[in-house]
Design a protein around this motif. Sequence first.
Motif, PDB file in Angstrom:
ATOM      1  N   GLU A 102       0.808  -1.216   0.000  1.00 42.39           N
ATOM      2  CA  GLU A 102       0.000   0.000   0.000  1.00 42.39           C
ATOM      3  C   GLU A 102       0.844   1.270   0.000  1.00 42.39           C
ATOM      4  O   GLU A 102       0.307   2.367  -0.175  1.00 42.39           O
ATOM      5  N   GLY A 103       2.139   1.140   0.236  1.00 37.27           N
ATOM      6  CA  GLY A 103       3.020   2.295   0.221  1.00 37.27           C
ATOM      7  C   GLY A 103       2.750   3.292   1.335  1.00 37.27           C
ATOM      8  O   GLY A 103       3.015   4.491   1.187  1.00 37.27           O
ATOM      9  N   VAL A 104       2.229   2.817   2.470  1.00 36.67           N
ATOM     10  CA  VAL A 104       1.872   3.731   3.561  1.00 36.67           C
ATOM     11  C   VAL A 104       3.130   4.236   4.267  1.00 36.67           C
ATOM     12  O   VAL A 104       4.123   3.526   4.396  1.00 36.67           O
ATOM     13  N   ASP A 105       3.065   5.465   4.754  1.00 40.28           N
ATOM     14  CA  ASP A 105       4.217   6.081   5.397  1.00 40.28           C
ATOM     15  C   ASP A 105       4.204   5.754   6.889  1.00 40.28           C
ATOM     16  O   ASP A 105       3.814   6.569   7.727  1.00 40.28           O
ATOM     17  N   VAL A 106       4.615   4.541   7.218  1.00 43.91           N
ATOM     18  CA  VAL A 106       4.619   4.054   8.592  1.00 43.91           C
ATOM     19  C   VAL A 106       6.039   3.666   8.984  1.00 43.91           C
ATOM     20  O   VAL A 106       6.711   2.924   8.250  1.00 43.91           O
ATOM     21  N   THR A 107       6.477   4.155  10.129  1.00 43.49           N
ATOM     22  CA  THR A 107       7.730   3.688  10.719  1.00 43.49           C
ATOM     23  C   THR A 107       7.390   2.633  11.763  1.00 43.49           C
ATOM     24  O   THR A 107       6.724   2.934  12.763  1.00 43.49           O
ATOM     25  N   PHE A 108       7.822   1.416  11.536  1.00 43.18           N
ATOM     26  CA  PHE A 108       7.610   0.333  12.496  1.00 43.18           C
ATOM     27  C   PHE A 108       8.772   0.376  13.487  1.00 43.18           C
ATOM     28  O   PHE A 108       9.900  -0.002  13.167  1.00 43.18           O
ATOM     29  N   LEU A 109       8.486   0.878  14.673  1.00 45.45           N
ATOM     30  CA  LEU A 109       9.502   1.063  15.713  1.00 45.45           C
ATOM     31  C   LEU A 109       9.395  -0.104  16.689  1.00 45.45           C
ATOM     32  O   LEU A 109       8.450  -0.184  17.477  1.00 45.45           O
ATOM     33  N   VAL A 110      10.367  -1.014  16.622  1.00 45.53           N
ATOM     34  CA  VAL A 110      10.288  -2.277  17.357  1.00 45.53           C
ATOM     35  C   VAL A 110      11.153  -2.197  18.610  1.00 45.53           C
ATOM     36  O   VAL A 110      12.380  -2.078  18.527  1.00 45.53           O
ATOM     37  N   TRP A 111      10.496  -2.268  19.766  1.00 46.40           N
ATOM     38  CA  TRP A 111      11.193  -2.291  21.055  1.00 46.40           C
ATOM     39  C   TRP A 111      11.574  -3.737  21.332  1.00 46.40           C
ATOM     40  O   TRP A 111      10.790  -4.523  21.825  1.00 46.40           O
TER      41      TRP A 111
END
Length: 524
Positions: free
Chosen positions: A444-453
């Motif tokens: 989908e090309g969404v502007d999401v930063t997946f921030l993994v703790w």
Amino acid sequence: MQTVGAALVAGLEARGVSVVFGIPGVHTVELYRALPGSGLRHVTVRHEQAAGFAADGYARVSGRPGLAFVITGPGATNMLTPMAQARADSVPMLVVSGVNPRAVQGRGLGHLHELPDQLATMASVALHAEEIASGETVGPALDRAFAAMAGRGGPAHLQVPLDVMPAPAAALPAPVPPVEPPLPDLSAARERLAAARRPVILAGGGAKRAGSALTALAEALDAPVVMTANARGVMHGHPLGVPASPSLTAVRALIADADQVLAVGTEFGPTDYDMYVRGGLPDLSGMIRIDADADQLGRHPAAVALKGDAGRLLAALLDSVVARESGVEGGGAARAGAARAAAWEEIGEGYRAMVAMLDALRGALPGAIVVGDSTQPVYAGNLYYDHDRPCGWFNAATGYGALGYGAPAAIGAALAAPEAPVVCLTGDGGLQFSLAELMTARDEGVDVTFLVWNNGGYREIAEAMEGAGVEVLGCDPTPPGFADLARACGLPYERIAPDPEALGDVLVRSRAIRGPKLVEVAVG
């Protein structure tokens, strides 16, 4: 003449729906026949549960019902968890499913995707569940479903038998417009607010779209405003704001000292008001309570209970309030400031370090939408964190508490607000519930930063077991190699230590990269 499936799609579009999340199947072909010629964008997720969570995230940001299409049987049952999460957090979500032909339902003949009673199964979670029996019932069924989702909000379900979906249906009438009810009698509330000298406002998720009216009334009353997790962002940086959990002793002391409490759109759930399960919440039986749901108003004693839209009722109360002097010694700002300072000390050094990470995130990405899973920095933020965007801080660590929520909900949020940066704040354990949705984000090309703790397992659970004197077991699932995972999914990747400056730097750099990316915070 159009089919029932096509009429449903047209009816949804007429009610303002523009995005549908789902996975097509042989039992929903007729629904999908109408999608290419409609104004609805279809987003193919990797699991039906993710369709529900994505619809949830879309609804929380857009303010409109999220929509999911699922197949009969397993598609429907896979939706139960996200529907339960949506019900717990009052999120409007419509689930449209197929169901086996009317003549064979409930007979146990072994048909594909058969359930003993699919409608009853969905009704156990939905605010409203209904079967569309003919072309003539499509419009009324949609009106009833949307009416059920209005007000406080929650999930609704419509199912269409396989023999009904291709049946003819006439053009639908225009949707029934909502009727604005008259205001309730506000005289008792006005009298109590006029007499109060140390008022406090408790703001829940029902107040998150009423920020202007809430702020104006708080300023007129010189009243501190305690924001639960779902209300964060409505009064960012305001001297009367208390962005801290009422589970904290410091916040409870502020409430106990009040001579009048005004509660707006909050259900007093334990995950907000008693997350430590120790009781001791101040007596609130003398409060003024505002809620969109009559049933909710009846669940806790109140001196005055007002049913209606939070913004409308707050504005009406403001009309009769004589503004008080602000900034005085012992006034609202001083009381709010003392509560903030005491709450900050109370959460402890470990959680303060995590909130410093959240502050760095906010500084690097102002106006971002932060969608959380159940992970330690999210718990810390729910206890104390001042976000800068209404409807921009939400997570599954309250209410129903479903793991795996963060990634798909962030995708839904990004589709609802494509102009805003979106951060999915998730743990390594929670992300493993929905790893496949990284590919949905890429598609989908969404502007999401997946921030993994990444703390190497279920650390919050492990600490709870240790605190209870139980041998820690089952809390160390091996995380994947996130660099390799990002490469496999075609996502930009960076790895940092849990340091606020490092996080701020990487997020600033990420703003130049449109589309999904993965940042691993390696914790210990």
